[in-house]
Write an enzyme that holds these catalytic residues in place. Sequence first.
Site, PDB file in Angstrom:
ATOM      1  N   ASP A 264      -2.520  10.426  -5.825  1.00  0.00           N
ATOM      2  CA  ASP A 264      -3.292  11.407  -6.584  1.00  0.00           C
ATOM      3  C   ASP A 264      -4.021  12.405  -5.705  1.00  0.00           C
ATOM      4  O   ASP A 264      -4.198  12.208  -4.499  1.00  0.00           O
ATOM      5  CB  ASP A 264      -4.341  10.698  -7.450  1.00  0.00           C
ATOM      6  CG  ASP A 264      -5.526  10.218  -6.603  1.00  0.00           C
ATOM      7  OD1 ASP A 264      -5.292   9.543  -5.584  1.00  0.00           O
ATOM      8  OD2 ASP A 264      -6.679  10.548  -6.949  1.00  0.00           O
TER       9      ASP A 264
ATOM     10  N   PHE B 172      -1.307  16.382   3.157  1.00  0.00           N
ATOM     11  CA  PHE B 172      -1.667  15.708   1.918  1.00  0.00           C
ATOM     12  C   PHE B 172      -0.522  15.769   0.917  1.00  0.00           C
ATOM     13  O   PHE B 172      -0.027  16.842   0.588  1.00  0.00           O
ATOM     14  CB  PHE B 172      -2.928  16.344   1.326  1.00  0.00           C
ATOM     15  CG  PHE B 172      -3.616  15.443   0.351  1.00  0.00           C
ATOM     16  CD1 PHE B 172      -4.403  14.384   0.785  1.00  0.00           C
ATOM     17  CD2 PHE B 172      -3.457  15.634  -1.004  1.00  0.00           C
ATOM     18  CE1 PHE B 172      -5.027  13.532  -0.114  1.00  0.00           C
ATOM     19  CE2 PHE B 172      -4.084  14.788  -1.918  1.00  0.00           C
ATOM     20  CZ  PHE B 172      -4.866  13.743  -1.468  1.00  0.00           C
TER      21      PHE B 172
ATOM     22  N   ASP C 211      -2.996   6.229   6.590  1.00  0.00           N
ATOM     23  CA  ASP C 211      -3.126   7.378   7.509  1.00  0.00           C
ATOM     24  C   ASP C 211      -3.819   6.980   8.812  1.00  0.00           C
ATOM     25  O   ASP C 211      -3.162   6.687   9.784  1.00  0.00           O
ATOM     26  CB  ASP C 211      -3.676   8.640   6.857  1.00  0.00           C
ATOM     27  CG  ASP C 211      -4.919   8.433   6.023  1.00  0.00           C
ATOM     28  OD1 ASP C 211      -5.625   7.434   6.228  1.00  0.00           O
ATOM     29  OD2 ASP C 211      -5.193   9.291   5.174  1.00  0.00           O
TER      30      ASP C 211
ATOM     31  N   GLU D 126       0.855  -1.190   0.000  1.00  0.00           N
ATOM     32  CA  GLU D 126       0.000   0.000   0.000  1.00  0.00           C
ATOM     33  C   GLU D 126       0.894   1.244   0.000  1.00  0.00           C
ATOM     34  O   GLU D 126       1.907   1.278   0.694  1.00  0.00           O
ATOM     35  CB  GLU D 126      -0.871  -0.087   1.269  1.00  0.00           C
ATOM     36  CG  GLU D 126      -1.634   1.134   1.673  1.00  0.00           C
ATOM     37  CD  GLU D 126      -2.832   1.407   0.815  1.00  0.00           C
ATOM     38  OE1 GLU D 126      -2.614   1.830  -0.328  1.00  0.00           O
ATOM     39  OE2 GLU D 126      -3.973   1.221   1.287  1.00  0.00           O
TER      40      GLU D 126
ATOM     41  N   LYS E 140       1.188   8.118   7.938  1.00  0.00           N
ATOM     42  CA  LYS E 140       0.985   9.463   8.485  1.00  0.00           C
ATOM     43  C   LYS E 140       0.881   9.404  10.002  1.00  0.00           C
ATOM     44  O   LYS E 140       0.238   8.508  10.542  1.00  0.00           O
ATOM     45  CB  LYS E 140      -0.297  10.072   7.920  1.00  0.00           C
ATOM     46  CG  LYS E 140      -0.140  10.544   6.499  1.00  0.00           C
ATOM     47  CD  LYS E 140      -1.337  11.372   6.064  1.00  0.00           C
ATOM     48  CE  LYS E 140      -1.305  11.577   4.567  1.00  0.00           C
ATOM     49  NZ  LYS E 140      -2.473  12.313   4.074  1.00  0.00           N
TER      50      LYS E 140
ATOM     51  N   GLY F 292      -5.331   4.296   9.271  1.00  0.00           N
ATOM     52  CA  GLY F 292      -5.212   2.843   9.385  1.00  0.00           C
ATOM     53  C   GLY F 292      -6.558   2.140   9.328  1.00  0.00           C
ATOM     54  O   GLY F 292      -6.629   0.920   9.345  1.00  0.00           O
TER      55      GLY F 292
ATOM     56  N   ILE G 133       0.068   4.402   1.061  1.00  0.00           N
ATOM     57  CA  ILE G 133      -0.067   5.305   2.198  1.00  0.00           C
ATOM     58  C   ILE G 133      -1.093   4.793   3.201  1.00  0.00           C
ATOM     59  O   ILE G 133      -2.160   4.313   2.826  1.00  0.00           O
ATOM     60  CB  ILE G 133      -0.392   6.744   1.709  1.00  0.00           C
ATOM     61  CG1 ILE G 133      -0.261   7.741   2.842  1.00  0.00           C
ATOM     62  CG2 ILE G 133      -1.739   6.833   1.045  1.00  0.00           C
ATOM     63  CD1 ILE G 133      -0.057   9.162   2.338  1.00  0.00           C
TER      64      ILE G 133
ATOM     65  N   THR H  68      -8.712   2.112   6.780  1.00  0.00           N
ATOM     66  CA  THR H  68      -8.827   1.412   5.501  1.00  0.00           C
ATOM     67  C   THR H  68      -8.064   0.097   5.563  1.00  0.00           C
ATOM     68  O   THR H  68      -8.562  -0.948   5.136  1.00  0.00           O
ATOM     69  CB  THR H  68      -8.254   2.287   4.368  1.00  0.00           C
ATOM     70  OG1 THR H  68      -8.925   3.538   4.384  1.00  0.00           O
ATOM     71  CG2 THR H  68      -8.456   1.634   3.017  1.00  0.00           C
TER      72      THR H  68
HETATM   73  N1  HPA Z   1      -2.237  11.767  -0.791  1.00  0.00           N
HETATM   74  C1  HPA Z   1      -2.879  11.031  -1.712  1.00  0.00           C
HETATM   75  N2  HPA Z   1      -3.738  10.065  -1.410  1.00  0.00           N
HETATM   76  C2  HPA Z   1      -3.965   9.825  -0.097  1.00  0.00           C
HETATM   77  C3  HPA Z   1      -3.314  10.549   0.903  1.00  0.00           C
HETATM   78  C4  HPA Z   1      -2.408  11.577   0.546  1.00  0.00           C
HETATM   79  O1  HPA Z   1      -1.797  12.285   1.377  1.00  0.00           O
HETATM   80  N3  HPA Z   1      -3.757  10.055   2.082  1.00  0.00           N
HETATM   81  C5  HPA Z   1      -4.635   9.059   1.780  1.00  0.00           C
HETATM   82  N4  HPA Z   1      -4.775   8.918   0.473  1.00  0.00           N
HETATM   83 MG    MG Z   2      -6.463   8.689  -4.145  1.00  0.00          MG
END
Ligand code: HPA
Ligand code: MG
Length: 222
Positions: free
Chosen positions: A198, A191, A142, A138, A170, A144, A140, A146
């Site tokens: 994206d 972000f 953040d 994965e 994050k 957790g 990212i 998901t």
């Molecule tokens: N950027 C892009 N997609 C994301 C982010 C991010 O910081 N956090 C969760 N999805």
């Molecule tokens: Mg996205």
Amino acid sequence: MTHRCGGKDGRIVIEDDWPGYSLDLFTYPEHYCGDLQSVYIPHGVIMDRTERLARNIMDDLGDHDIVILCVLKGGYKFCADLVEFIKALSRNSRKSLPMRVDFIRLKSYLNDQSTASLHIVGEEDLSFLRGKNVLIVEAIVDTGKTMKALLKHVEAFEPKMVKVAGLLVKRVSSGVGSFPDYVGFEIPNRFVVGYALDYNERFRDLHHICVISEQGKTKYKI
Ligand code: HPA
Ligand code: MG
């Protein structure tokens, strides 16, 4: 005391006050001129860190079959590069990691906000995971949340073992979710885009991981 080489639990920590590098020090496509604030993590650093994660994964999981489960769309660059490094290790060392690569697609963000719902799109029948060692890859993590939901989904198919590799984690206060076993970078709660991450489907074609500017946010808002 002798230093022990090969520790695996570390991560690169990017502090809250790190502004990123000036855009003028690197290259990026003309079509994003004005849309970015800084280069947060240069592509070369991402690659070097990914190379080390591949070694850690090989040390832990080598010599057993593995199913790599790439979380799309954001994870496609990290997964592809991680797999390349694992392949290089398999070619050049006594250990090897026979792997199958599969893809799952999740969607939970609109603009720069997480939405409550988790959509798993595409391969919903993951029964081929039964009895297998699985590595979820994965880009990212953040909250957790998901990841927690995805782990629950995957574990229902009774794999032998599930590990998670996350390029970015994050620092967020609500530590209710699941945390990756392999972490590239720990970053502040801001972000970021690029390297397949994206903002409303833009910026995936950016080489570095960057911070988006207010102009960029407004321009591509939906
Ligand atoms: N950027 C892009 N997609 C994301 C982010 C991010 O910081 N956090 C969760 N999805
Ligand atoms: Mg996205």
